[in-house]
Design a protein around this motif. Structure first.
Motif, PDB file in Angstrom:
ATOM      1  N   TYR A   1      13.989   0.401   4.355  1.00 53.73           N
ATOM      2  CA  TYR A   1      14.912   1.529   4.513  1.00 53.73           C
ATOM      3  C   TYR A   1      15.441   2.003   3.165  1.00 53.73           C
ATOM      4  CZ  TYR A   1      15.027   1.158   9.598  1.00 53.73           C
ATOM      5  OH  TYR A   1      14.689   1.158  10.926  1.00 53.73           O
ATOM      6  N   ASN A   2      15.717   1.074   2.266  1.00 54.34           N
ATOM      7  CA  ASN A   2      16.220   1.450   0.944  1.00 54.34           C
ATOM      8  C   ASN A   2      15.169   2.231   0.165  1.00 54.34           C
ATOM      9  OD1 ASN A   2      18.193   1.549  -1.047  1.00 54.34           O
ATOM     10  ND2 ASN A   2      17.538  -0.372  -1.978  1.00 54.34           N
ATOM     11  N   ILE A   3      13.943   1.769   0.187  1.00 58.46           N
ATOM     12  CA  ILE A   3      12.875   2.441  -0.571  1.00 58.46           C
ATOM     13  C   ILE A   3      12.591   3.838  -0.023  1.00 58.46           C
ATOM     14  CG2 ILE A   3      10.370   2.338  -0.956  1.00 58.46           C
ATOM     15  CD1 ILE A   3      10.717  -0.214  -2.148  1.00 58.46           C
ATOM     16  N   THR A   4      12.743   3.991   1.294  1.00 58.17           N
ATOM     17  CA  THR A   4      12.464   5.299   1.903  1.00 58.17           C
ATOM     18  C   THR A   4      13.672   6.220   1.861  1.00 58.17           C
ATOM     19  OG1 THR A   4      12.952   4.441   4.122  1.00 58.17           O
ATOM     20  CG2 THR A   4      10.645   4.406   3.396  1.00 58.17           C
ATOM     21  N   GLY A   5      14.767   5.760   1.247  1.00 59.02           N
ATOM     22  CA  GLY A   5      15.929   6.626   1.058  1.00 59.02           C
ATOM     23  C   GLY A   5      16.936   6.617   2.193  1.00 59.02           C
ATOM     24  N   ASN A   6      16.732   5.772   3.175  1.00 59.72           N
ATOM     25  CA  ASN A   6      17.689   5.667   4.280  1.00 59.72           C
ATOM     26  C   ASN A   6      18.723   4.594   3.901  1.00 59.72           C
ATOM     27  OD1 ASN A   6      19.085   5.455   6.692  1.00 59.72           O
ATOM     28  ND2 ASN A   6      17.244   5.605   7.956  1.00 59.72           N
ATOM     29  N   CYS A   7      19.592   4.984   2.986  1.00 59.60           N
ATOM     30  CA  CYS A   7      20.528   4.026   2.386  1.00 59.60           C
ATOM     31  C   CYS A   7      21.517   3.462   3.394  1.00 59.60           C
ATOM     32  CB  CYS A   7      21.260   4.684   1.225  1.00 59.60           C
ATOM     33  SG  CYS A   7      20.146   5.126  -0.127  1.00 59.60           S
TER      34      CYS A   7
ATOM     35  N   LYS B   1       0.813  -1.219   0.000  1.00 60.90           N
ATOM     36  CA  LYS B   1       0.000   0.000   0.000  1.00 60.90           C
ATOM     37  C   LYS B   1       0.850   1.273   0.000  1.00 60.90           C
ATOM     38  CE  LYS B   1      -3.218   0.243   2.936  1.00 60.90           C
ATOM     39  NZ  LYS B   1      -4.561   0.422   3.356  1.00 60.90           N
ATOM     40  N   GLY B   2       2.147   1.132   0.225  1.00 63.98           N
ATOM     41  CA  GLY B   2       3.031   2.293   0.238  1.00 63.98           C
ATOM     42  C   GLY B   2       3.153   2.961   1.594  1.00 63.98           C
ATOM     43  N   ASP B   3       2.623   2.341   2.634  1.00 59.99           N
ATOM     44  CA  ASP B   3       2.748   2.881   3.988  1.00 59.99           C
ATOM     45  C   ASP B   3       3.981   2.243   4.622  1.00 59.99           C
ATOM     46  OD1 ASP B   3       2.536   3.742   6.602  1.00 59.99           O
ATOM     47  OD2 ASP B   3       0.364   3.441   6.718  1.00 59.99           O
ATOM     48  N   PHE B   4       5.142   2.808   4.290  1.00 59.44           N
ATOM     49  CA  PHE B   4       6.405   2.188   4.654  1.00 59.44           C
ATOM     50  C   PHE B   4       6.696   2.270   6.149  1.00 59.44           C
ATOM     51  CE2 PHE B   4       6.997   3.529   0.151  1.00 59.44           C
ATOM     52  CZ  PHE B   4       6.885   2.253  -0.384  1.00 59.44           C
ATOM     53  N   ASN B   5       6.224   3.307   6.815  1.00 56.79           N
ATOM     54  CA  ASN B   5       6.422   3.393   8.264  1.00 56.79           C
ATOM     55  C   ASN B   5       5.699   2.253   8.978  1.00 56.79           C
ATOM     56  OD1 ASN B   5       8.079   5.675   8.208  1.00 56.79           O
ATOM     57  ND2 ASN B   5       6.330   7.055   8.216  1.00 56.79           N
TER      58      ASN B   5
ATOM     59  N   LYS C   1      21.083   2.885   6.595  1.00 59.79           N
ATOM     60  CA  LYS C   1      20.391   1.887   7.410  1.00 59.79           C
ATOM     61  C   LYS C   1      20.107   0.636   6.565  1.00 59.79           C
ATOM     62  CE  LYS C   1      18.504   1.484  11.553  1.00 59.79           C
ATOM     63  NZ  LYS C   1      19.275   1.478  12.766  1.00 59.79           N
ATOM     64  N   ALA C   2      19.695   0.834   5.311  1.00 62.97           N
ATOM     65  CA  ALA C   2      19.441  -0.298   4.410  1.00 62.97           C
ATOM     66  C   ALA C   2      20.706  -1.134   4.262  1.00 62.97           C
ATOM     67  CB  ALA C   2      18.968   0.204   3.052  1.00 62.97           C
ATOM     68  N   LEU C   3      21.812  -0.464   4.028  1.00 68.64           N
ATOM     69  CA  LEU C   3      23.081  -1.162   3.847  1.00 68.64           C
ATOM     70  C   LEU C   3      23.461  -1.938   5.113  1.00 68.64           C
ATOM     71  CD1 LEU C   3      25.305  -1.591   1.789  1.00 68.64           C
ATOM     72  CD2 LEU C   3      26.464   0.418   2.713  1.00 68.64           C
ATOM     73  N   GLU C   4      23.233  -1.343   6.266  1.00 69.13           N
ATOM     74  CA  GLU C   4      23.518  -2.022   7.538  1.00 69.13           C
ATOM     75  C   GLU C   4      22.740  -3.334   7.648  1.00 69.13           C
ATOM     76  OE1 GLU C   4      22.251  -1.291  12.161  1.00 69.13           O
ATOM     77  OE2 GLU C   4      22.704   0.485  10.955  1.00 69.13           O
ATOM     78  N   TYR C   5      21.442  -3.277   7.336  1.00 68.00           N
ATOM     79  CA  TYR C   5      20.611  -4.478   7.426  1.00 68.00           C
ATOM     80  C   TYR C   5      20.980  -5.497   6.362  1.00 68.00           C
ATOM     81  CZ  TYR C   5      17.437  -2.814  11.035  1.00 68.00           C
ATOM     82  OH  TYR C   5      16.902  -2.417  12.231  1.00 68.00           O
ATOM     83  N   TYR C   6      21.211  -5.033   5.136  1.00 70.82           N
ATOM     84  CA  TYR C   6      21.571  -5.947   4.063  1.00 70.82           C
ATOM     85  C   TYR C   6      22.895  -6.654   4.356  1.00 70.82           C
ATOM     86  CZ  TYR C   6      17.978  -4.049   0.870  1.00 70.82           C
ATOM     87  OH  TYR C   6      16.803  -3.686   0.267  1.00 70.82           O
ATOM     88  N   GLU C   7      23.864  -5.921   4.879  1.00 69.08           N
ATOM     89  CA  GLU C   7      25.162  -6.530   5.161  1.00 69.08           C
ATOM     90  C   GLU C   7      25.067  -7.556   6.287  1.00 69.08           C
ATOM     91  OE1 GLU C   7      27.676  -3.089   5.646  1.00 69.08           O
ATOM     92  OE2 GLU C   7      28.196  -3.096   3.517  1.00 69.08           O
ATOM     93  N   LYS C   8      24.260  -7.269   7.297  1.00 70.91           N
ATOM     94  CA  LYS C   8      24.064  -8.250   8.369  1.00 70.91           C
ATOM     95  C   LYS C   8      23.418  -9.522   7.812  1.00 70.91           C
ATOM     96  CE  LYS C   8      23.565  -5.017  12.231  1.00 70.91           C
ATOM     97  NZ  LYS C   8      22.612  -4.443  13.204  1.00 70.91           N
TER      98      LYS C   8
END
Length: 141
Positions: free
Chosen positions: A96-102, A55-59, A104-111
């Protein structure tokens, strides 16, 4: 849950969300004093998170994905390299990636990638490793 699944499969996401949320509320009441059924809790949090994501409600999606991740860590406390933990890290990274918090996205992806490397040490070409690397690459795209 079955009605929610039916509406989800037909693409009626708002109606599906209503049914899954009702299931989740019933689940919490029934098992409030018996936390021995965390898998259903994880499944419902993932589904509700996915519906909010669609639905696009990313929060809201992140709220449910975070709950799922915390539950996965608790359920798999004896195995911090469990694939469900890696999967939940990927879901959070995606939001996080879609919302532009790169960062944080990278942190989660790397883990997630590190967990998958340990799980599939004997199979470095496993699709989960490839997906993780792809997700890391998408942060830089």
């Amino acid at each position: 849950m079955e009605r929610g699944k039916k509406y989800f499969n037909k693409g009626y996401y708002n109606i599906a969300l209503e049914y899954y949320q009702k299931s989740y509320e019933k689940y919490k009441k029934v098992y409030a004093n018996n936390p021995n059924h965390p898998n259903l809790d994880i499944i419902l949090n993932n589904i509700i998170g996915l519906l909010y994501f669609i639905k696009g409600d990313f929060n809201k999606a992140l709220e449910y994905y975070e709950k799922s991740h915390e539950l996965n860590k608790k359920v798999n406390a004896d195995n911090p390299n469990h694939p469900d933990i890696a999967d939940s890290l990927n879901k959070n990274g995606l939001v996080y990636n879609i919302t532009g918090n790169c960062n944080k996205a990278l942190e989660y992806y790397e883990k997630s990638y590190e967990i998958y490397k340990k799980i599939y040490a004997n199979n470095p070409n496993h699709p989960d490793i490839a997906d993780s690397l792809n997700n890391i690459g998408l942060v830089y795209d």
